[in-house]
Design a protein around this motif. Sequence first.
Motif, PDB file in Angstrom:
ATOM      1  N   MET A 199      10.296   1.424   9.961  1.00 15.56           N
ATOM      2  CA  MET A 199       9.262   1.003   9.035  1.00 15.56           C
ATOM      3  C   MET A 199       9.921   0.538   7.739  1.00 15.56           C
ATOM      4  O   MET A 199      10.814   1.191   7.215  1.00 15.56           O
ATOM      5  N   SER A 200       9.478  -0.591   7.227  1.00 15.03           N
ATOM      6  CA  SER A 200       9.947  -1.022   5.917  1.00 15.03           C
ATOM      7  C   SER A 200       9.266  -0.155   4.858  1.00 15.03           C
ATOM      8  O   SER A 200       8.333   0.597   5.151  1.00 15.03           O
ATOM      9  N   PRO A 208       6.865   1.429   2.397  1.00 11.61           N
ATOM     10  CA  PRO A 208       5.412   1.288   2.288  1.00 11.61           C
ATOM     11  C   PRO A 208       5.007   0.832   0.885  1.00 11.61           C
ATOM     12  O   PRO A 208       5.743   1.035  -0.084  1.00 11.61           O
ATOM     13  N   HIS A 209       3.831   0.243   0.796  1.00  6.66           N
ATOM     14  CA  HIS A 209       3.272  -0.147  -0.500  1.00  6.66           C
ATOM     15  C   HIS A 209       2.576   1.034  -1.173  1.00  6.66           C
ATOM     16  O   HIS A 209       2.495   1.106  -2.401  1.00  6.66           O
ATOM     17  N   LEU A 243       1.491   5.502  -0.780  1.00  4.89           N
ATOM     18  CA  LEU A 243       1.681   6.804  -0.152  1.00  4.89           C
ATOM     19  C   LEU A 243       0.360   7.546  -0.120  1.00  4.89           C
ATOM     20  O   LEU A 243      -0.374   7.575  -1.111  1.00  4.89           O
ATOM     21  N   GLN A 283       4.859   0.478  -5.058  1.00  4.70           N
ATOM     22  CA  GLN A 283       5.537  -0.806  -5.252  1.00  4.70           C
ATOM     23  C   GLN A 283       4.815  -1.576  -6.354  1.00  4.70           C
ATOM     24  O   GLN A 283       3.594  -1.470  -6.503  1.00  4.70           O
ATOM     25  N   VAL A 314      -1.259  -4.590   3.060  1.00  4.95           N
ATOM     26  CA  VAL A 314      -0.375  -3.538   2.586  1.00  4.95           C
ATOM     27  C   VAL A 314      -0.218  -2.458   3.648  1.00  4.95           C
ATOM     28  O   VAL A 314      -1.072  -2.280   4.509  1.00  4.95           O
ATOM     29  N   THR A 315       0.892  -1.740   3.550  1.00 13.30           N
ATOM     30  CA  THR A 315       1.187  -0.636   4.453  1.00 13.30           C
ATOM     31  C   THR A 315       1.111   0.675   3.682  1.00 13.30           C
ATOM     32  O   THR A 315       1.619   0.777   2.569  1.00 13.30           O
ATOM     33  N   LEU A 316       0.468   1.650   4.292  1.00 13.85           N
ATOM     34  CA  LEU A 316       0.348   2.984   3.710  1.00 13.85           C
ATOM     35  C   LEU A 316       1.052   3.965   4.631  1.00 13.85           C
ATOM     36  O   LEU A 316       0.912   3.887   5.857  1.00 13.85           O
ATOM     37  N   TRP A 317       1.804   4.880   4.048  1.00 14.48           N
ATOM     38  CA  TRP A 317       2.454   5.937   4.827  1.00 14.48           C
ATOM     39  C   TRP A 317       1.718   7.237   4.552  1.00 14.48           C
ATOM     40  O   TRP A 317       1.629   7.678   3.402  1.00 14.48           O
ATOM     41  N   THR A 368       1.581   5.368   9.840  1.00 14.29           N
ATOM     42  CA  THR A 368       1.441   4.217   8.951  1.00 14.29           C
ATOM     43  C   THR A 368       0.093   3.560   9.238  1.00 14.29           C
ATOM     44  O   THR A 368      -0.374   3.547  10.378  1.00 14.29           O
ATOM     45  N   GLU A 424      -2.337   0.066   8.025  1.00 16.67           N
ATOM     46  CA  GLU A 424      -2.360  -1.214   7.314  1.00 16.67           C
ATOM     47  C   GLU A 424      -3.773  -1.505   6.858  1.00 16.67           C
ATOM     48  O   GLU A 424      -4.743  -1.148   7.542  1.00 16.67           O
TER      49      GLU A 424
END
Length: 95
Positions: free
Chosen positions: A1-2, A4-5, A7, A20, A29-32, A39, A41
């Motif tokens: 995973m790159s 995340p944007h 948390l 970010q 955007v990606t959330l972890w 993850t 999106e």
Amino acid sequence: MSAPHFLVHDHADNVAVAVQEGISAGQKVTLWVMDTDETVEMTALDPIPLGHKIALKDFAPGDTVIKYSHDVGRIVAAVKKGGHVHTHNMKTKRW
């Protein structure tokens, strides 16, 4: 995973925190989710500065905001899922 944007500290949270700079309206955007290592999106509806929150659900005035598994305030203006949550639409319950 790159990187995340956002948390999400606990799967029960209904907001996530931007980690970010430069989140823009319409951006995917990606959330972890830290406690489950998932993850997710979604699309940011608004620009969201570093350290500010994104709504993980639709909020109505009076709804409770949960972050870090804690009640951190109440919504005072409606927010759609993906919207910016901050002092313009959320207030503390302390006063």
